[in-house]
Motif scaffolding. Structure first.
Motif, PDB file in Angstrom:
ATOM      1  N   TYR A  32       0.829  -1.194   0.000  1.00 25.08           N
ATOM      2  CA  TYR A  32       0.000   0.000   0.000  1.00 25.08           C
ATOM      3  C   TYR A  32       0.872   1.256   0.000  1.00 25.08           C
ATOM      4  O   TYR A  32       0.991   1.944  -1.008  1.00 25.08           O
ATOM      5  CB  TYR A  32      -0.955   0.002   1.194  1.00 25.08           C
ATOM      6  CG  TYR A  32      -2.004   1.082   1.099  1.00 25.08           C
ATOM      7  CD1 TYR A  32      -3.159   0.872   0.363  1.00 25.08           C
ATOM      8  CD2 TYR A  32      -1.830   2.309   1.729  1.00 25.08           C
ATOM      9  CE1 TYR A  32      -4.120   1.863   0.253  1.00 25.08           C
ATOM     10  CE2 TYR A  32      -2.782   3.303   1.629  1.00 25.08           C
ATOM     11  CZ  TYR A  32      -3.933   3.078   0.887  1.00 25.08           C
ATOM     12  OH  TYR A  32      -4.878   4.067   0.780  1.00 25.08           O
ATOM     13  N   THR A  52       1.394   7.136  -0.659  1.00 20.81           N
ATOM     14  CA  THR A  52       0.396   6.083  -0.776  1.00 20.81           C
ATOM     15  C   THR A  52       0.321   5.570  -2.204  1.00 20.81           C
ATOM     16  O   THR A  52       0.913   6.130  -3.129  1.00 20.81           O
ATOM     17  CB  THR A  52      -0.990   6.574  -0.352  1.00 20.81           C
ATOM     18  OG1 THR A  52      -1.493   7.489  -1.340  1.00 20.81           O
ATOM     19  CG2 THR A  52      -0.952   7.263   1.002  1.00 20.81           C
ATOM     20  N   ARG A  53      -0.455   4.511  -2.395  1.00 20.60           N
ATOM     21  CA  ARG A  53      -0.632   3.921  -3.709  1.00 20.60           C
ATOM     22  C   ARG A  53      -1.204   4.924  -4.706  1.00 20.60           C
ATOM     23  O   ARG A  53      -0.897   4.854  -5.906  1.00 20.60           O
ATOM     24  CB  ARG A  53      -1.545   2.699  -3.609  1.00 20.60           C
ATOM     25  CG  ARG A  53      -1.840   2.013  -4.922  1.00 20.60           C
ATOM     26  CD  ARG A  53      -2.664   0.754  -4.715  1.00 20.60           C
ATOM     27  NE  ARG A  53      -1.909  -0.288  -4.043  1.00 20.60           N
ATOM     28  CZ  ARG A  53      -1.131  -1.169  -4.668  1.00 20.60           C
ATOM     29  NH1 ARG A  53      -1.014  -1.141  -5.991  1.00 20.60           N
ATOM     30  NH2 ARG A  53      -0.480  -2.094  -3.964  1.00 20.60           N
ATOM     31  N   ARG A  71       6.744   7.746  -6.817  1.00 14.93           N
ATOM     32  CA  ARG A  71       6.477   6.310  -6.838  1.00 14.93           C
ATOM     33  C   ARG A  71       6.118   5.862  -8.237  1.00 14.93           C
ATOM     34  O   ARG A  71       5.457   6.583  -8.978  1.00 14.93           O
ATOM     35  CB  ARG A  71       5.327   6.009  -5.868  1.00 14.93           C
ATOM     36  CG  ARG A  71       4.861   4.585  -5.799  1.00 14.93           C
ATOM     37  CD  ARG A  71       3.887   4.419  -4.653  1.00 14.93           C
ATOM     38  NE  ARG A  71       3.362   3.071  -4.577  1.00 14.93           N
ATOM     39  CZ  ARG A  71       2.700   2.577  -3.550  1.00 14.93           C
ATOM     40  NH1 ARG A  71       2.488   3.335  -2.477  1.00 14.93           N
ATOM     41  NH2 ARG A  71       2.251   1.334  -3.577  1.00 14.93           N
ATOM     42  N   ASN A  73       4.231   2.656  -9.491  1.00 14.27           N
ATOM     43  CA  ASN A  73       3.523   1.449  -9.091  1.00 14.27           C
ATOM     44  C   ASN A  73       3.783   0.276 -10.035  1.00 14.27           C
ATOM     45  O   ASN A  73       3.828  -0.874  -9.603  1.00 14.27           O
ATOM     46  CB  ASN A  73       2.020   1.716  -9.001  1.00 14.27           C
ATOM     47  CG  ASN A  73       1.653   2.600  -7.833  1.00 14.27           C
ATOM     48  OD1 ASN A  73       2.386   2.697  -6.849  1.00 14.27           O
ATOM     49  ND2 ASN A  73       0.502   3.251  -7.927  1.00 14.27           N
ATOM     50  N   ASN A  76       6.926  -1.179  -8.846  1.00 14.22           N
ATOM     51  CA  ASN A  76       7.028  -1.349  -7.393  1.00 14.22           C
ATOM     52  C   ASN A  76       8.235  -0.616  -6.836  1.00 14.22           C
ATOM     53  O   ASN A  76       8.986  -1.154  -6.013  1.00 14.22           O
ATOM     54  CB  ASN A  76       7.086  -2.834  -7.033  1.00 14.22           C
ATOM     55  CG  ASN A  76       5.842  -3.574  -7.445  1.00 14.22           C
ATOM     56  OD1 ASN A  76       4.730  -3.180  -7.094  1.00 14.22           O
ATOM     57  ND2 ASN A  76       6.009  -4.666  -8.189  1.00 14.22           N
TER      58      ASN A  76
END
Length: 117
Positions: A32, A52-53, A71, A73, A76
């Motif tokens: 998450y 956060t995601r 980030r 996603n 990862n």
């Protein structure tokens, strides 16, 4: 389990910049939040930055306005752009993740950042 490959640490002069990278692998489907904590010599572990995601960010008071977390996603991965570095930023920086919003669940081995002339 989640494993981490952290990179980007090293020696930088005061006022300089570094970019830390962290790629997570293993049981990544449940990740998450991702972020960074740090521990200076003989001091406690402190929060640096988290994301956060969906891209909501949070920063520790000492780095707000100078560090930027991001980030990816799809890969990862989490990154920390560190600008205007001061000697007080010298520490081991630890990448972390959690599986629900809250404290870290897994973390890496850390990467050393040293700010010195």
């Amino acid at each position: 389990q989640v494993q981490f490959v952290e990179s980007g640490g090293g020696l930088v002069q005061p006022g300089g910049s570094l970019r830390l990278s962290c790629a997570a692998s293993g049981s990544t489907a449940s990740i998450y939040d991702m972020g960074w904590n740090r521990r200076a010599r003989v001091k406690s572990l402190v929060f640096v930055a988290g994301i956060t995601r969906v891209g909501m960010t949070n920063y520790g008071d000492s780095v707000k306005g100078r560090f930027t977390i991001s980030r990816d996603n799809a890969n990862n991965s989490v990154y920390l752009e560190m600008n205007s570095l001061e000697p007080a930023a010298t520490a081991v920086y630890y990448c972390y993740v959690n599986t629900v919003p809250g404290p870290p669940t897994y973390w890496g081995q850390g990467t050393q950042v040293t700010v010195s002339s």
